[in-house]
Design a protein around this motif. Structure first.
Motif, PDB file in Angstrom:
ATOM      1  N   GLY A  78       0.931  -1.261  -0.040  1.00  0.00           N
ATOM      2  CA  GLY A  78       0.027   0.003   0.019  1.00  0.00           C
ATOM      3  C   GLY A  78       0.799   1.436  -0.122  1.00  0.00           C
ATOM      4  N   TYR A  79       0.714   2.242  -1.021  1.00  0.00           N
ATOM      5  CA  TYR A  79       1.711   3.417  -1.244  1.00  0.00           C
ATOM      6  C   TYR A  79       1.034   4.597  -0.911  1.00  0.00           C
ATOM      7  CZ  TYR A  79       4.142   6.549  -3.768  1.00  0.00           C
ATOM      8  OH  TYR A  79       5.000   7.922  -4.151  1.00  0.00           O
ATOM      9  N   VAL A  80       1.726   5.198   0.015  1.00  0.00           N
ATOM     10  CA  VAL A  80       1.174   6.552   0.513  1.00  0.00           C
ATOM     11  C   VAL A  80       2.350   7.623   0.016  1.00  0.00           C
ATOM     12  CG1 VAL A  80       0.416   7.975   2.510  1.00  0.00           C
ATOM     13  CG2 VAL A  80       0.261   5.448   2.513  1.00  0.00           C
ATOM     14  N   PRO A  81       1.768   8.498  -1.041  1.00  0.00           N
ATOM     15  CA  PRO A  81       2.695   9.391  -1.580  1.00  0.00           C
ATOM     16  C   PRO A  81       2.905  10.776  -0.878  1.00  0.00           C
ATOM     17  CG  PRO A  81       0.672   9.458  -2.783  1.00  0.00           C
ATOM     18  CD  PRO A  81       0.552   8.383  -1.765  1.00  0.00           C
ATOM     19  N   GLN A  82       3.921  11.662  -1.254  1.00  0.00           N
ATOM     20  CA  GLN A  82       3.708  12.911  -0.540  1.00  0.00           C
ATOM     21  C   GLN A  82       2.842  13.669  -0.552  1.00  0.00           C
ATOM     22  OE1 GLN A  82       7.513  15.102  -0.772  1.00  0.00           O
ATOM     23  NE2 GLN A  82       8.740  13.122  -1.608  1.00  0.00           N
ATOM     24  N   HIS A  83       2.016  13.634  -1.829  1.00  0.00           N
ATOM     25  CA  HIS A  83       0.891  14.617  -2.001  1.00  0.00           C
ATOM     26  C   HIS A  83      -0.207  14.148  -2.409  1.00  0.00           C
ATOM     27  CE1 HIS A  83       4.304  17.469  -2.158  1.00  0.00           C
ATOM     28  NE2 HIS A  83       5.039  16.984  -3.014  1.00  0.00           N
ATOM     29  N   ARG A  84      -1.440  14.574  -1.992  1.00  0.00           N
ATOM     30  CA  ARG A  84      -2.712  14.147  -2.329  1.00  0.00           C
ATOM     31  C   ARG A  84      -2.988  14.562  -3.653  1.00  0.00           C
ATOM     32  NH1 ARG A  84      -6.355  18.698   1.041  1.00  0.00           N
ATOM     33  NH2 ARG A  84      -4.616  20.341   1.018  1.00  0.00           N
ATOM     34  N   PRO A  85      -4.046  13.785  -4.374  1.00  0.00           N
ATOM     35  CA  PRO A  85      -4.619  14.017  -5.737  1.00  0.00           C
ATOM     36  C   PRO A  85      -5.404  15.501  -5.689  1.00  0.00           C
ATOM     37  CG  PRO A  85      -5.694  12.307  -4.674  1.00  0.00           C
ATOM     38  CD  PRO A  85      -4.677  12.602  -3.942  1.00  0.00           C
ATOM     39  N   ALA A 141      -5.890  15.090   4.821  1.00  0.00           N
ATOM     40  CA  ALA A 141      -5.574  14.332   3.655  1.00  0.00           C
ATOM     41  C   ALA A 141      -4.395  13.613   3.657  1.00  0.00           C
ATOM     42  CB  ALA A 141      -4.896  15.532   2.306  1.00  0.00           C
ATOM     43  N   GLN A 142      -3.593  13.654   4.407  1.00  0.00           N
ATOM     44  CA  GLN A 142      -2.446  12.568   4.541  1.00  0.00           C
ATOM     45  C   GLN A 142      -3.169  11.329   5.207  1.00  0.00           C
ATOM     46  OE1 GLN A 142      -0.266  12.305   2.900  1.00  0.00           O
ATOM     47  NE2 GLN A 142       1.658  12.177   3.829  1.00  0.00           N
ATOM     48  N   LYS A 143      -4.074  11.513   6.293  1.00  0.00           N
ATOM     49  CA  LYS A 143      -4.899  10.429   6.548  1.00  0.00           C
ATOM     50  C   LYS A 143      -5.643   9.714   5.688  1.00  0.00           C
ATOM     51  CE  LYS A 143      -6.070  10.500  11.021  1.00  0.00           C
ATOM     52  NZ  LYS A 143      -6.999  10.776  12.136  1.00  0.00           N
ATOM     53  N   MET A 144      -6.410  10.544   4.705  1.00  0.00           N
ATOM     54  CA  MET A 144      -7.046   9.861   3.672  1.00  0.00           C
ATOM     55  C   MET A 144      -6.352   8.910   2.609  1.00  0.00           C
ATOM     56  SD  MET A 144      -8.958  11.850   0.493  1.00  0.00           S
ATOM     57  CE  MET A 144      -7.345  12.232  -0.352  1.00  0.00           C
ATOM     58  N   MET A 145      -5.120   9.485   2.472  1.00  0.00           N
ATOM     59  CA  MET A 145      -4.197   8.719   1.571  1.00  0.00           C
ATOM     60  C   MET A 145      -3.862   7.357   2.226  1.00  0.00           C
ATOM     61  SD  MET A 145      -4.093  10.372  -1.228  1.00  0.00           S
ATOM     62  CE  MET A 145      -2.929   9.511  -2.250  1.00  0.00           C
ATOM     63  N   LEU A 146      -3.508   7.600   3.712  1.00  0.00           N
ATOM     64  CA  LEU A 146      -3.283   6.333   4.368  1.00  0.00           C
ATOM     65  C   LEU A 146      -4.481   5.313   4.328  1.00  0.00           C
ATOM     66  CD1 LEU A 146      -1.321   4.738   6.389  1.00  0.00           C
ATOM     67  CD2 LEU A 146      -2.120   6.292   8.204  1.00  0.00           C
ATOM     68  N   ALA A 147      -5.388   6.010   4.287  1.00  0.00           N
ATOM     69  CA  ALA A 147      -6.861   5.120   4.314  1.00  0.00           C
ATOM     70  C   ALA A 147      -7.030   4.363   3.098  1.00  0.00           C
ATOM     71  CB  ALA A 147      -8.219   6.023   4.787  1.00  0.00           C
ATOM     72  N   LEU A 157       2.759  -1.181   4.246  1.00  0.00           N
ATOM     73  CA  LEU A 157       2.669   0.097   3.765  1.00  0.00           C
ATOM     74  C   LEU A 157       4.158   0.799   3.366  1.00  0.00           C
ATOM     75  CD1 LEU A 157       0.473   1.507   6.752  1.00  0.00           C
ATOM     76  CD2 LEU A 157      -0.134   1.153   4.291  1.00  0.00           C
ATOM     77  N   VAL A 158       4.217   1.393   2.321  1.00  0.00           N
ATOM     78  CA  VAL A 158       5.365   2.324   1.719  1.00  0.00           C
ATOM     79  C   VAL A 158       4.902   3.706   1.669  1.00  0.00           C
ATOM     80  CG1 VAL A 158       6.987   2.521   0.069  1.00  0.00           C
ATOM     81  CG2 VAL A 158       6.432   0.071   0.702  1.00  0.00           C
ATOM     82  N   LEU A 159       5.610   4.449   2.472  1.00  0.00           N
ATOM     83  CA  LEU A 159       5.161   6.096   2.754  1.00  0.00           C
ATOM     84  C   LEU A 159       6.500   6.809   2.140  1.00  0.00           C
ATOM     85  CD1 LEU A 159       4.037   4.060   5.515  1.00  0.00           C
ATOM     86  CD2 LEU A 159       2.516   6.244   5.611  1.00  0.00           C
ATOM     87  N   ASP A 160       6.116   7.714   1.443  1.00  0.00           N
ATOM     88  CA  ASP A 160       7.119   8.593   1.010  1.00  0.00           C
ATOM     89  C   ASP A 160       7.027  10.109   1.812  1.00  0.00           C
ATOM     90  OD1 ASP A 160       9.199  10.034  -0.153  1.00  0.00           O
ATOM     91  OD2 ASP A 160       8.119   9.925  -2.505  1.00  0.00           O
ATOM     92  N   GLU A 161       7.776  10.283   2.713  1.00  0.00           N
ATOM     93  CA  GLU A 161       7.900  11.616   3.480  1.00  0.00           C
ATOM     94  C   GLU A 161       6.286  11.895   3.847  1.00  0.00           C
ATOM     95  OE1 GLU A 161      10.227  14.614   1.876  1.00  0.00           O
ATOM     96  OE2 GLU A 161      11.693  12.995   1.062  1.00  0.00           O
TER      97      GLU A 161
END
Length: 255
Positions: A78-85, A141-147, A157-161
């Motif tokens: 599960g990828y969590v990028p730095q920025h939200r869409p 937004a970051q918690k949404m991307m984590l969700a 999980l792989v999280l970029d900054e």
């Protein structure tokens, strides 16, 4: 277990990564640290299948990631990028539902809808479910991307900054959420970050990169030291132990 074995990546003749080796088990957090240009984001992109390594392998529970199709990989990572869409008229619930795509045959099932709702509830995002993504705060937004990543039901999980551009409270909230998820034993995590104090607090092991290679790896209390920070970051720093964890106070850049 997720294993990185002798990984290398080149842009043409330019070596960006070389000789990268590390591993992380479920229930553990591996932090990737290092200065700008050290190769952190490139390594994250290799782990998530965005780019293909020039050499080496990535193995999850004995299966070679590089042989997986993107849909299969998404059930493992599960990828969590730095920025939200941004720029898309989507709600939080619709965004989290995108995490179910690896499991959806044709149209979302009741199980998919239920899983998305469960994840929103778990991360205390229920009240934002129908809110437009572009109206969220940085922390929300970051918690949404984590969700969205959790909706995939991944092994890792792989999280970029994940704490970049967040205020202090949101940084702690996001990392505490990741820590709770990982400590439950459901998954492991690989987290790229700049903040050594956050890394020291939440990581079980740190992989410290410099110039595209592994400078050192080990437990935070063993790895974070003034001489290491000076060599890798070109910064003089005071390091002292607080509650059994190293705490870094940068003093001056070395020119």
């Amino acid at each position: 277990m997720l294993e990185i074995i002798d990984l290398a990546f080149h842009y043409g003749s330019l070596r960006v990564l070389g000789g990268i080796a590390a591993s992380v088990h479920r229930g553990k957090i591996l932090c990737i640290a290092g200065p700008n240009g050290a190769g952190k984001t490139t390594l994250i992109r290799c782990l998530t299948g965005i780019i293909k390594p020039s050499k080496g392998s990535i193995v999850i529970d004995g299966a070679d990631v590089l042989r997986m199709k993107r849909r299969e990989l998404a059930t493992h990572v599960g990828y969590v990028p730095q920025h939200r869409p941004t720029g898309f008229p989507m709600t939080v619930f619709e965004t989290v539902m995108m995490g179910r795509r690896p499991h959806v045959a044709w149209r979302p099932s009741a199980r998919d809808m239920e899983r998305a709702a469960d994840v929103l509830r778990e991360l205390n995002l229920e009240e934002y479910a129908m809110k437009d993504v572009d109206r969220l705060s940085g922390g929300q937004a970051q918690k949404m991307m984590l969700a969205r990543a959790l909706a995939q039901e991944p092994s890792f999980l792989v999280l970029d900054e994940p704490t970049s551009s967040l205020d202090l409270c949101c940084q702690l909230e996001v990392m505490e959420t990741v820590g709770e998820l990982v400590r439950s034993g459901r998954m492991g995590a690989v987290v790229a970050m700049h903040d050594l104090n956050l890394a020291a607090r939440f990581a079980d092991e740190i992989l410290l990169l410099k110039d595209g290679g592994v400078f050192a790896k080990g437990k935070p209390g063993e790895l974070i030291a003034p001489e290491t920070i000076r060599e890798v970051y070109r910064v003089d720093a005071d390091v002292r132990m607080e509650n059994g964890q190293p705490w870094v106070q940068p003093l001056r850049c070395i020119r």
